[in-house]
Scaffold this active site. Structure first.
Site, mmCIF file in Angstrom:
data_model
loop_
_atom_site.group_PDB
_atom_site.id
_atom_site.type_symbol
_atom_site.label_atom_id
_atom_site.label_comp_id
_atom_site.label_asym_id
_atom_site.label_seq_id
_atom_site.Cartn_x
_atom_site.Cartn_y
_atom_site.Cartn_z
ATOM 1 N N GLU A 1 55.145 40.602 32.152
ATOM 2 C CA GLU A 1 55.194 39.256 32.746
ATOM 3 C C GLU A 1 54.149 39.094 33.841
ATOM 4 O OE1 GLU A 1 56.684 37.125 31.121
ATOM 5 O OE2 GLU A 1 57.961 38.422 29.922
ATOM 6 N N HIS B 1 46.918 36.218 34.678
ATOM 7 C CA HIS B 1 46.048 35.361 33.867
ATOM 8 C C HIS B 1 46.012 33.950 34.444
ATOM 9 C CE1 HIS B 1 44.883 34.025 29.492
ATOM 10 N NE2 HIS B 1 43.850 34.060 30.296
#
Length: 655
Positions: free
Chosen positions: A445, A451
């Site tokens: 996660e 990202h």
């Protein structure tokens, strides 16, 4: 700098949302009055309007997943049609669509690649929303989209209600004698001057008994309760499939799978199916061997009629026999705070980003909030909610809130995100002690979060995870997972919560050796789910029986262990019926090819802490968000195309 998470006016959300959307509509109409529309005076403010709406509604929808109640459900249901109506108005607005196309046509050569990517994505999405259709078809699409949103929410709510409504009480201590003390402590309660044990369908509790519960009958009882949850979702699935099929036919597609690929890296349905089948066939033989190994161990216990409900229990026994690996032994070394601190140290070493805990509002007292600092400068914020609760939806996920971008006034907007998991709870006497599989989930996660949070893109619609093709969005999360099996990485945080002793090399080696334990079984299970999902949307299946037949056919070809007929897994498949993975679950394996190949570059460099390579990955992949297609970004990082063999090697399926 950062907007506070504040839902004191939650019950007023519908009224506030209506005001915001009215204002947004007026702002869009004002933009339409501009005579000479350009990227700067039209597209940028258009994106900002969309961002402000997203920033407002995200906490409202998020709270229904993490602190579910009658109130949050009611607010969600009130806001959904209001938002859906606005989204339909904007996504089917011919004038906006025409303006975007005109700007693309007139300004393409003067715009940079990122700005052109924004326009390319938006124009594509307008077409997929039916902006080119007549009013009657647009109205029908509006009705379908609203109903689909309501059905997805109902699917999720049914599953949560079913999960919370079941309890299995165990009175005989013989039936819990193998269960680890930390799990047993959470299950124990006093009644009639006797200690009894309560197990439920929340994942930590469910897996505790399925993995260590001595009673075969109790395991079967719990398994059956888990895989028959929310039977009413069968009818919801029927409605979802019929409506999605009608929607894509209106839009001119042959199937929902074909429609789904418009926003993905894969270009053809045949490409997806052949990719999955190739992987499935490569893993099937070894998966059968792995299953037989479990059955042979169970036979020594006199179990000749091996059942699905025996799988976790005997898999754990086999794992311990093969690798002398006892998950419970490790948990004191994976105390939640220690894991987070060491994980943050690793991320700082690799990516030059610091995590500093801050005292600010959140939705639960156990939520931890951190600011991310790069060169001592605040660059992002993350909310981390790790422990299981009855009012929290099951599973683990990352949710983006704000995106990084520069607004039309030149002001920098910083990104924020949420990480949500369902790890073992802390008590007054024991902190939250994780399993190594929980550590892997946390790395996964955080890969998603980085990202989003490390983006340096200035356009909101392609910043962070925005605009990333759905079948490549799992690449950064899976990539980071691989580091959770490295000895030196684990030593940063695997410390006994009482003695502070670091987990020794021998114990860590056992984790690493066991990484590919039953990897072929895991592979064919993912292939089963992905092919079921994709094939389900290639045609119209109208009844529960037809849906079951699709699943049964896939299982017959790829699954070494066929579950009992009462197993209605599909009624709990939230990813595709209450999430965004419809005709896209294959993305996990598609992206894993990229992630395995990228990680192999660190292995080949003979230095897992290869900072130069890590910073190159940060620069070429993470910071670029959705500003370019992932195949191009991957090539920029690796200087070659990805290889499927890297995935099969890393999983130990081929050598």
């Amino acid at each position: 700098m950062f907007k506070e998470f504040n839902l004191e006016k939650l019950t007023d959300s519908k009224v506030l949302l209506e005001k915001l959307l009215d204002q947004s509509k007026n702002e869009i109409l004002e933009l339409m009055e501009i005579e000479n529309k350009t990227y700067e005076n039209f597209v940028m403010p258009y994106q900002e309007i969309g961002e402000s709406i997203n920033n407002f509604v995200t906490p409202i929808f998020h709270i229904d997943s993490v602190k579910n109640s009658e109130t949050t459900g009611k607010v969600y249901e009130e806001c959904l049609p209001v938002l859906s109506k606005y989204e339909t108005w904007i996504s089917q607005n011919d004038d906006v669509f025409k303006a975007l196309k005109d700007i693309q046509s007139n300004c393409k050569t003067t715009l940079n690649d990122i700005q052109n990517k924004v326009l390319e994505n938006e124009i594509r999405d307008f077409k997929l929303s039916g902006s080119h259709l007549d009013d009657a078809k647009k109205k029908r699409l509006e009705d379908i989209n609203l109903t689909l949103s309501e059905l997805s929410h109902k699917f999720s709510q049914n599953l949560l209600n079913a999960t919370n409504s079941f309890e299995m009480i165990v009175e005989d201590k013989e039936d819990v004698k193998e269960i680890p003390s930390s799990d047993l402590e959470l299950a124990a309660f006093e009644e009639d001057d006797k200690t009894k044990y309560k197990f439920n369908l929340q994942f930590p509790s469910y897996m505790a008994y399925m993995t260590y519960g001595t009673s075969r009958e109790k395991r079967e009882e719990l398994y059956k309760a888990f895989c028959t949850r929310a039977p009413e979702n069968g009818k919801i699935i029927e409605q979802i499939l019929i409506l999605k099929n009608e929607k894509v036919k209106i839009l001119g597609f042959n199937s929902y799978s074909e429609y789904s690929l418009e926003t993905k890296m894969a270009s053809k349905e045949e490409e997806v199916v052949s990719f999955l089948e190739e992987l499935g066939h490569k893993g099937k033989k070894k998966a059968g061997e792995e299953l037989n190994e479990i059955k042979e161990l169970a036979l020594k216990d006199g179990v000749s009629d091996f059942r699905s409900s025996d799988m976790s229990y005997y898999s754990e026994k086999l794992k311990k026999a093969k690798y002398d690996l006892d998950e419970e032994y490790y948990r004191p070394y994976f105390e939640q705070t220690s894991v987070l601190d060491g994980f943050f140290d690793f991320l700082h070493q690799m990516f030059d980003v610091k995590f500093v805990q801050v005292d600010t509002k959140a939705w639960d007292e156990k939520v931890k909030v951190y600011d991310l600092l790069t060169n001592e400068k605040q660059t992002a914020r993350i909310y981390i909610d790790l422990e299981a609760r009855k009012d929290k939806r099951g599973g683990a996920w990352m949710n983006s809130w704000h995106s990084h971008y520069s607004n039309s006034k030149g002001e920098e907007q910083l990104p924020t995100a949420f990480i949500v998991c369902n790890f073992p709870q802390s008590t007054k006497t024991t902190p939250s002690l994780l399993r190594h599989s929980d550590v892997v989930t946390l790395f996964h996660e955080m890969g998603h979060a980085l990202h989003h949070l490390l983006s340096d893109i200035k356009e909101p619609y392609v910043s962070g995870i925005s605009g990333v093709a759905w079948d490549t969005v799992e690449f950064p999360s899976q990539f980071l997972e691989y580091f959770s099996y490295d000895k030196e990485v684990l030593k940063l945080f695997a410390k006994h919560y009482k003695t502070k002793e670091v987990l020794d090399d021998e114990a860590i080696e056992k984790i690493i050796k066991a990484k590919n334990f039953q990897s072929s079984l895991a592979l064919v299970r993912q292939i089963e789910l992905a092919l079921f999902d994709f094939k389900l949307y290639q045609d119209l299946y109208k009844t529960e029986e037809e849906v079951q037949n699709v699943l049964d056919k896939v299982r017959a070809e790829f699954s070494p262990m066929i579950p009992p007929s009462y197993n209605k897994f599909q009624n709990g498949f939230s990813h595709i019926f209450a999430g965004g993975y419809a005709a896209g679950y294959y993305s996990y394996k598609w992206a894993e090819v990229l992630s395995a190949d990228a990680f192999y570059m660190f292995i080949d460099s003979k230095n897992i802490f290869n900072k130069e390579l890590a910073l190159k990955y940060k620069e070429t992949i993470l910071s670029k968000g959705g500003s370019k297609n992932m195949d191009e970004l991957f090539y920029n990082f690796a200087q070659r195309k990805p290889s499927v063999d890297s995935l099969l090697k890393i999983d130990g399926i081929i050598s």
